[in-house]
Enzyme design. Structure first.
Site, PDB file in Angstrom:
ATOM      1  N   ASP A 121      76.107  36.721  13.343  1.00 47.32           N
ATOM      2  CA  ASP A 121      76.822  37.803  14.029  1.00 47.32           C
ATOM      3  C   ASP A 121      78.170  37.311  14.534  1.00 47.32           C
ATOM      4  OD1 ASP A 121      74.569  39.311  13.656  1.00 47.32           O
ATOM      5  OD2 ASP A 121      73.787  39.013  15.685  1.00 47.32           O
TER       6      ASP A 121
HETATM    7  N1  URA Z   1      69.740  36.540  14.782  1.00 45.94           N
HETATM    8  C1  URA Z   1      70.659  37.291  15.424  1.00 45.94           C
HETATM    9  O1  URA Z   1      70.309  38.159  16.220  1.00 45.94           O
HETATM   10  N2  URA Z   1      71.946  37.041  15.193  1.00 45.94           N
HETATM   11  C2  URA Z   1      72.390  36.076  14.355  1.00 45.94           C
HETATM   12  O2  URA Z   1      73.596  35.897  14.207  1.00 45.94           O
HETATM   13  C3  URA Z   1      71.426  35.319  13.684  1.00 45.94           C
HETATM   14  C4  URA Z   1      70.092  35.565  13.915  1.00 45.94           C
END
Ligand code: URA
Length: 243
Positions: free
Chosen positions: A109
């Site tokens: 993310d």
């Molecule tokens: N889980 C999440 O919520 N975000 C990420 O970036 C990776 C795994």
């Protein structure tokens, strides 16, 4: 036609090819271990052409590999994509002659930091991401609430997400070096959209910080600052491709 992007400094070329860190290769150059087109060189910033020039280290040819494996420590506020019109993308941090051919293996993310592999090896990417292969991905998370044993057990069994999907078993542990129960290490086997945030959210817990520290056998190099990258060593590559 020869690509302009294969011209680079000799020290960068050697470290990109996995000979050693920039510091290591500069020492090797200064000590006279490197030849370019048969001539010993000692100039660390000499410009070479990675394809056309004939480069040797201690008598061995340094082959320009066409398959590239980079470990990147992703910073926040950067998107796991090759281009985006509004935000910085991971590729903005990469300088490499084959940059245009590289892509990130999986996604983090925008506000997640840590380990991301960039490669042009589609087979390796497929093997690491395929749900059938169950490659573990380990994260450090900072939470807004303490976890308890029932949440640990629930993660162990698989968590039902907001869309009804039940995750594969995940391992949740408090980070031993930290006193507070708000910092945890979580290992998942898949990579559903916002998976870790949604797993905690199922228990009313909000993830404040998230950092990926491991993928399969590959651990994020602690010396790699956010926004920095380096080539995988041969051992790291072999470990990663075993999975
Ligand atoms: N889980 C999440 O919520 N975000 C990420 O970036 C990776 C795994």
């Amino acid at each position: 036609m020869k690509s302009k992007s294969t011209k680079m400094r000799i020290d960068k070329f050697l470290s990109n090819q996995g000979i050693g860190s920039r510091k290591d290769v500069r020492r090797l150059i200064q000590k006279g271990f490197i030849t370019v087109n048969g001539h010993q060189i000692r100039q660390i910033d000499m410009k070479i052409d990675a394809i056309d020039d004939d480069i040797h280290y201690d008598g061995q040819k340094v082959h320009y590999h066409s398959l590239v494996y980079l470990m990147f420590n992703k910073p926040k506020n950067c998107i796991t994509a090759t281009e985006d019109s509004r935000h910085r993308v991971v590729m903005d941090f990469i300088e490499h002659p084959l940059k245009d051919k590289l892509f990130p293996v999986g996604r983090l993310d925008i506000d997640t930091t840590g380990l991301l592999i960039l490669t042009n090896d589609g087979q390796l990417a497929h093997n690491l991401l395929s749900p059938k292969k169950h490659v573990d991905k380990t994260y450090h998370a900072t939470l807004d609430e303490a976890i308890n044993d029932s949440i640990i057990d629930a993660f162990n069994e698989g968590v039902k997400l907001d869309d009804g999907y039940v995750t594969k078993p995940a391992k949740l542990v408090k980070i031993p070096s930290r006193e507070d129960a708000y910092s945890v290490e979580v290992t998942i086997q898949e990579g559903k959209f916002h998976q870790i945030k949604r797993m905690f959210s199922a228990y009313g817990i909000h993830v404040l910080e998230l950092k990926r520290v491991k993928m399969g056998a590959l651990q994020l190099d602690q010396d790699l600052g956010e926004g920095e990258f380096r080539e995988l060593t041969r051992e790291e590559y072999l470990d990663l491709s075993k999975k």
